[in-house]
Design a protein around this motif. Structure first.
Motif: not given
Length: 249
Positions: A231-249
């Protein structure tokens, strides 16, 4: 706001454009059925059901589908018997992850969770292993263009909100779960359009990740969210916009 990050708002925006509507509606229906089963079919006296129905409406779930799910949960129509389970674990780079699931078969869901965590470099842990890193909160998100800062600050704080912050074009309003209905009601009464409103788990400590850890963490979270029981996924992931973009987020 404590606990918010680029990841939180990226996930919000992805949800608004998610093409997997049928899967989202299926998850909403499960939540409605469980809430109706345990608290009765009246949203006015069953707050859990009210939360579930509101979320279904935010996802544009048809009224008749919502009503059918309520009847199934209340035993007025035949339906599966679901139970709530929470899983906790760690993702790549030590990122904490909480998974809330509704399942009609524990012996299927638990191995699925363990397999998904392991596939992307994570580990499924024991109950309570990461829960202390999160706080149970109500969160309301409004697009910045919909209301001025002075107006939303006055309205939300007077109604019981703990914090209002602006991040990436969005107003993020947080409150205790007990004040969620009053704050949401005040905003709705003022005819301000709400983008999303939910009871959630906000991280009280963030874990900074970079590079491949971000890529694998995003893949892990996406795989968990794709599971039909989750139903829900919670995370405390903190990452840069650049790294998130590379990850496809």
């Amino acid at each position: 706001m404590a606990g918010h990050s680029h990841w939180a708002n990226i996930k919000h925006k992805k949800a608004k454009t998610d093409s997997r509507r049928g899967k989202i509606w299926g998850k909403c229906a499960k939540a409605i059925m469980v809430a109706a089963k345990h608290g009765g079919p009246d949203p006015d006296s069953n707050l859990s059901l009210r939360y579930a129905v509101d979320e279904a409406r935010f996802n544009n779930m048809p009224r008749d589908t919502i009503e059918r799910a309520i009847k199934k949960g209340a035993g007025q129509l035949e339906g599966a018997d679901f139970e709530s389970i929470r899983y906790e674990g760690y993702g790549p780079g030590g990122v904490a992850i909480i998974v809330d699931a509704l399942t009609d078969n524990r012996t299927r869901t638990a191995p699925d969770m363990r397999l998904i965590f392991g596939k992307y470099g994570g580990n499924l842990g024991a109950t309570g292993c990461v829960a202390y890193m999160f706080d149970h909160k109500g969160v309301i998100v409004i697009e910045e263009s919909k209301v001025s800062e002075d107006r939303i600050m006055e309205l939300a704080i007077d109604a019981g909100a703990e914090d209002v912050s602006r991040d990436d074009g969005l107003w993020n309003i947080t409150m205790s779960p007990a004040d969620f209905i009053s704050v949401k009601g005040a905003i709705e009464k003022a005819k301000i359009e709400i983008s999303s409103a939910e009871l959630t788990m906000l991280p009280n400590m963030m874990v900074k990740a970079a590079g491949e850890d971000v890529t694998n963490a995003v893949k892990l979270i996406d795989a968990l969210e794709d599971n039909e029981d989750v139903q829900k996924v919670y995370t405390n992931l903190d990452a840069s916009i650049e790294d998130l973009a590379k990850a496809g987020a």
